[in-house]
Design a protein around this motif. Structure first.
Motif: not given
Length: 495
Positions: A100-110
């Motif tokens: 949809x053209x939105x910027x999204x961050x990917x994060x590893x937790x742990x």
């Protein structure tokens, strides 16, 4: 399989973060994967391979194009300022642009001990990962702005918290991980350039309507004041939604207050059952600072801390800057009250606005408190009581005198709605969930997974919570409050 990373945060000056590679784990195994979210993010699911995904989502293998880093931030924790917190167990892989053209961050937790870990092990126990996965996805389905859960991986390790638990890694998706505490980190160091950079990034990513040159006759500082106003508006709307669900965040520190207006960091969170505005679940909130009834005003307090970091951007004259910021912070209260009333009007089946609506909503809450009624089921039960008393609703109350006195007032108000009883009942069911992540059910699925490596209960609960407003035949038990012997009175953080 991964979409292309854009790495916008990684292109900031290096004082904003510390580069850090995830610490490998011995036996990664994918135990949950959010395929619809992955599709939205642009993952190539035709190339999906579970064993390879386990390597990526555990941090054992860094996806092509990612540049892992731990973000720097500070924060007020239970009112006490810590100038250096940062990602102590989380690693930002980068940003992707979704379909949809939105910027999204990917994060590893742990993902292991980072330079910000402050002596902790940098890992996450399976229970905390499954709780965040379930609750964040439930909040999304309930229509609440929130971070999302993309994947959960067990690590083959044993961690020691209250009891030994399997280790796990959560892949979290967020509009961004900018927090009030991110601004505080640089303001505490008198780094106005960095604060300005963050403010400009927040505008670009979350409030693009504020971009562009200042209009003729307006000062540049008005854009940053407008940013504070926009963040305050989103926080007011967000907390009103929490209140309408009986949701208690549990740890509303400034480092857990997202500039985007999303709910972030599901640590000792919980949903209230028997209505009591003083309810606290978090084991570390001994003074009740973040009790249910305090959440709106803690949000305002957090916003005031954000305002302090932005003061030099508002006006060169400090007194003038403080006066401008104060007006915005004071305007939060009526804004929140309007948002709260809109939420509870909807919950009562009302669409028109009348002056007595607030008193009507408050009277129902008072009846619930007097009767120790289940928050979720009491509001849901109103759908059956539009025309006449509903035994199931009355049975939720320990003594229904207050409820019986309130129902005629409510029905008289409904009569002015110009809608049929069936239409009103449908409205009520559409906004009042039947299924929420009840604390005892979450604990059950965690126990099954952690003690018996059984993820079937987790998947069953996840599926129920994906349709929270729709009655699901055969799954009535998921809507029931905890039996006396399974009531959860304390929740715990995963650190």
């Amino acid at each position: 399989m991964f979409p292309e990373f854009s790495l916008r945060y990684a292109r900031l000056p290096e004082r904003f973060y510390l580069r850090f590679a995830p610490v490998p784990v011995p036996e990664p195994r994918l135990v949950a994967f959010n395929r619809p979210l992955a599709e939205t993010l642009g993952f190539d699911l035709d190339a999906f391979d579970e064993s390879r995904a386990a390597q990526w989502f555990s941090g054992n293998c860094v996806p092509e194009g990612a540049e892992p880093l731990a973000q720097a931030y500070a924060g007020h924790q239970f009112g006490h300022f810590n100038p250096r917190l940062g990602d102590g167990r989380a690693v930002l892989l980068g940003e992707v642009v979704d379909r949809e053209g939105r910027l999204r961050e990917l994060q590893l937790k742990g993902a292991g001990m980072t330079p910000f870990s402050r002596g902790a092990d940098g890992r996450a126990p399976l229970g905390a990962v499954l709780r965040e996965y379930l609750v964040s996805e439930a909040m999304h389905r309930l229509g609440v702005p929130t971070t999302r859960a993309l994947a959960a991986v067990t690590t083959g390790e044993r961690l020691f918290r209250r009891v030994p638990e399997p280790g796990a890694v959560l892949t979290r998706v967020a509009a961004s991980h900018l927090r009030v505490g991110t601004f505080q980190y640089f303001a505490a160091r008198d780094d106005l350039e960095a604060v300005t950079t963050l403010a400009d990034m927040a505008i670009e990513r979350h409030y693009p309507e504020l971009q562009g040159p200042a209009p003729a006759g307006h000062q540049e500082g008005e854009r940053y004041l407008a940013l504070l106003e926009a963040v305050a508006e989103r926080q007011a709307a967000l907390v009103a939604q929490w209140m309408g669900l009986g949701f208690i965040h549990g740890v509303m520190n400034t480092d857990n207050c997202a500039i985007s207006g999303e709910t972030i960091d599901y640590g000792p969170c919980a949903f209230m059952e028997a209505y009591d505005p003083a309810t606290v679940f978090s084991s570390i909130d001994e003074g009740g600072r973040y009790a249910y009834r305090n959440q709106p005003w803690i949000a305002q307090w957090n916003l005031a801390r954000l305002a302090e970091t932005l003061l030099p951007l508002f006006d060169d004259d400090q007194e003038s800057a403080i006066a401008k910021a104060t007006r915005v912070i004071e305007a939060y209260a009526p804004r929140y009250e309007d948002e709260w009333l809109a939420v509870f009007r909807n919950k009562l089946g009302l669409t028109r606005e009348e002056e007595g609506d607030r008193a009507l909503a408050e009277a129902f809450l008072e009846a619930m408190a007097a009767g120790r009624a289940d928050f979720t089921l009491a509001f849901r039960g109103l759908a059956e009581a539009v025309e006449e008393d509903a035994p199931a609703l009355l049975d939720l109350f320990d003594g229904d005198t207050s409820l019986r006195a309130w129902l005629p007032r409510w029905r008289a108000r409904l009569a002015r709605e110009e809608a049929s009883p069936a239409e009103i009942a449908a409205r009520i069911r559409a906004v009042n969930p039947l299924y929420i992540p009840r604390n005892h059910q979450v604990e059950r699925v965690i126990a099954a997974a952690a003690e018996h490596d059984d993820f079937v209960p987790f998947e069953a609960l996840r599926e129920v919570l994906s349709e929270p407003f729709t009655a699901q035949p055969g799954r009535e038990a998921y809507a029931e409050p905890a039996p006396a012997g399974e009531r959860v009175l304390r929740t715990f953080c995963g650190t």
